[in-house]
Design a protein around this motif. Structure first.
Motif, PDB file in Angstrom:
ATOM      1  N   GLY A  15       0.652  -1.330  -0.162  1.00  0.00           N
ATOM      2  CA  GLY A  15      -0.036  -0.129   0.027  1.00  0.00           C
ATOM      3  C   GLY A  15       0.830   1.272   0.009  1.00  0.00           C
ATOM      4  N   ARG A  16       0.057   2.299   0.597  1.00  0.00           N
ATOM      5  CA  ARG A  16       0.827   3.875   0.393  1.00  0.00           C
ATOM      6  C   ARG A  16       1.356   4.207   1.692  1.00  0.00           C
ATOM      7  N   SER A  17       2.505   4.664   1.617  1.00  0.00           N
ATOM      8  CA  SER A  17       3.477   5.095   2.661  1.00  0.00           C
ATOM      9  C   SER A  17       3.586   6.553   2.335  1.00  0.00           C
ATOM     10  N   PRO A  47      -8.317   9.272  13.790  1.00  0.00           N
ATOM     11  CA  PRO A  47      -6.963   9.248  13.399  1.00  0.00           C
ATOM     12  C   PRO A  47      -6.439   7.918  13.083  1.00  0.00           C
ATOM     13  N   THR A  48      -5.453   8.095  12.210  1.00  0.00           N
ATOM     14  CA  THR A  48      -4.495   6.929  11.477  1.00  0.00           C
ATOM     15  C   THR A  48      -3.197   6.670  12.562  1.00  0.00           C
ATOM     16  N   SER A  65      -0.215   1.634   6.030  1.00  0.00           N
ATOM     17  CA  SER A  65      -0.973   2.308   5.052  1.00  0.00           C
ATOM     18  C   SER A  65      -1.467   3.345   5.285  1.00  0.00           C
ATOM     19  N   VAL A  66      -1.447   4.674   4.419  1.00  0.00           N
ATOM     20  CA  VAL A  66      -2.056   5.933   5.003  1.00  0.00           C
ATOM     21  C   VAL A  66      -3.207   6.067   4.226  1.00  0.00           C
ATOM     22  N   PRO A 102       2.119  -9.166   4.200  1.00  0.00           N
ATOM     23  CA  PRO A 102       3.239  -8.126   3.571  1.00  0.00           C
ATOM     24  C   PRO A 102       3.192  -6.742   4.436  1.00  0.00           C
ATOM     25  N   ALA A 103       1.948  -6.204   4.465  1.00  0.00           N
ATOM     26  CA  ALA A 103       2.080  -5.024   4.984  1.00  0.00           C
ATOM     27  C   ALA A 103       2.680  -5.013   6.576  1.00  0.00           C
ATOM     28  N   SER A 104       2.448  -6.044   7.176  1.00  0.00           N
ATOM     29  CA  SER A 104       3.223  -6.271   8.559  1.00  0.00           C
ATOM     30  C   SER A 104       4.679  -6.223   8.554  1.00  0.00           C
ATOM     31  N   LEU A 105       5.011  -6.871   7.458  1.00  0.00           N
ATOM     32  CA  LEU A 105       6.498  -7.142   7.087  1.00  0.00           C
ATOM     33  C   LEU A 105       6.969  -5.939   6.919  1.00  0.00           C
TER      34      LEU A 105
END
Length: 126
Positions: A15-17, A47-48, A65-66, A102-105
């Protein structure tokens, strides 16, 4: 605290960073997170959580992810870092991390095996 989204990047499968410029007091350390929200984003009233991926001279790059509404120039409101955090003892020679998504990684990894300047060799697997 106030911050600004300076750059948004897309990472395949995670995803987006975003690279965020902000005061040093809002940059989260390992195991901590900052809460951020964009006052102009009416679709995200809560909030994120932002986790540190890389520290920069004027802020940090957060792990994905943002929110989709965050674009370069978006103004943010940030909290002081939350969570307990952690640090490795100086006697630690190696550390293995594992993730099932994958996002956690992405939140855990650097690029491949590495040795911290004054710390252990880090190996990440998924």
């Amino acid at each position: 605290y106030a911050g600004v989204v300076e750059e948004v990047a897309w990472q395949e499968q995670v995803g987006r960073s975003a690279r965020i410029s902000c005061p040093p007091a809002t940059v989260p350390a390992a195991g901590r997170y900052s809460l951020a929200w964009a006052p102009g984003d009416l679709d995200a009233p809560l909030p994120t959580s932002l986790f540190l991926h890389e520290q920069t001279p004027d802020g940090f790059v957060c792990a994905p992810s943002v929110p989709a509404a965050w674009e370069p120039g978006s103004e943010l409101r940030l909290s002081s870092p939350c969570g307990r955090g952690f640090s490795l003892p100086p006697t630690c020679n190696a550390l293995a991390l594992a993730a099932f998504h994958p996002a956690s990684l992405f939140r855990l990894r650097t690029t491949g095996p590495r040795r911290a300047p004054t710390g252990p060799r880090i190996q990440v697997a998924s």
